[in-house]
Enzyme design. Sequence first.
Site, mmCIF file in Angstrom:
data_model
loop_
_atom_site.group_PDB
_atom_site.id
_atom_site.type_symbol
_atom_site.label_atom_id
_atom_site.label_comp_id
_atom_site.label_asym_id
_atom_site.label_seq_id
_atom_site.Cartn_x
_atom_site.Cartn_y
_atom_site.Cartn_z
ATOM 1 N N GLY A 254 -32.315 76.739 -2.062
ATOM 2 C CA GLY A 254 -31.281 75.776 -2.437
ATOM 3 C C GLY A 254 -31.688 74.323 -2.373
ATOM 4 N N HIS A 319 -35.314 80.935 -13.611
ATOM 5 C CA HIS A 319 -35.903 80.377 -14.837
ATOM 6 C C HIS A 319 -37.280 79.762 -14.584
ATOM 7 C CE1 HIS A 319 -34.428 75.870 -14.756
ATOM 8 N NE2 HIS A 319 -34.960 76.238 -13.599
#
Length: 414
Positions: A254, A319
């Site tokens: 994160g 991604h």
Amino acid sequence: MSQELDLSLATRPNNTAAVPAILDEFNSLYSTLETGGEATRHALVLKARSLLHALQSPREQMIQHTWADPGLNAAIITGVDVGLFKLMVKNGVDTPQKVSNLAGPLGVDPVLLGRLMRHICAMGHLVETGPDEYKPTNFSKSLSLDVISAGYSALLGGIGRSPIEFNKFLRDTNYQNPVDAAHTAMHSAYNTDLPNCFEYLRSVGLGPQTNNHMGGYRQGRLPWSHPEIYPVAETLFAGADPSPDAPLVVDVAGGLGHDINEFKALYPNHPGKLILQDLPVVINDVKGIDPSIELMSHDFLTEQPVKGARAYFMHSILHDWPDDVCTQILSRLADAMKPGYSKLLIFECVIARTGAHWEATAGDILMMTQLSALERTEDHWHKLIEGSGLNLKITKFWKCARPDVENVIECELA
């Protein structure tokens, strides 16, 4: 039989016949801007771009791409590097400022600074108030903010050769779609054997700028936990273990905690606890987030230490990796999930089958040239998550009306 184009085609406007219709559509959209909000503003941006493209000639577009835009990038990166935009804001955001007065405090040759600022102005990002005198626009004011300027230092100044030299990389790989995380255009352009562009950027002192950019590119977008995207109370709070020590959301990789901190602000009375995970070098840089959020060093390619959380969340992580590495990451999370209880929430771009948004396609090229990775279509997400033997299934794509905002891809154990 091949047909040769008349060179005059390159010096004529692309499509003046389309201009009246574009203007009508623009005006119609503009009339609804106050009520249409961000979705309408985005549509107006696309129409404005269509208008510009219709009026420009191919020659002008070529000069913009090969002269003007690289020159602008060079000027902005240098300006960020020497502190130009921070100094202009410090001097007064609406104050005309002379190049000669800026050059001394910056330690820059005034002739050089004048040439750079002249081009920034010519491209619309400074306001000329006199000879060698400028005041900032909203854009150049924003370059004083680290979360906005950091992308220029990291993506362009740090690894900008990767897309420019991508054709050379493809030539050497026989024009195959890149899928090897250990062999990317970045590795080729910078002659490095470091694992990925993140490690390379840290090695050249651009780790903080990279982290800032991760927080900067998502500014102005709705967070995943906003009710317009994902119904947190109904899907996570209902049925959650109410114990204060029960893990509610684990934000995997994160970064500096932008997402988990926004979650805390939106739902201050949430059940359980919130956990932010990332590599030690990132966790050590975390500052200013809610103190109740637990900070935990963790590499997502290793065993997930938090078992049975209500939700494991990842924002723009997959991604960064080709499918084989994503499968490893997902397998660690699947192993930690509790059947019938845990959810995996992936907040990522989902490229539309037709009419793809430019930020999605730009992100896809960025991932391809830097990481041999990709942005994925809905079909590709199903293939990755459900077709890799991971015992996971997609239960829903939670979509936002705005085309620039990612989807929440909700998954459970199959």
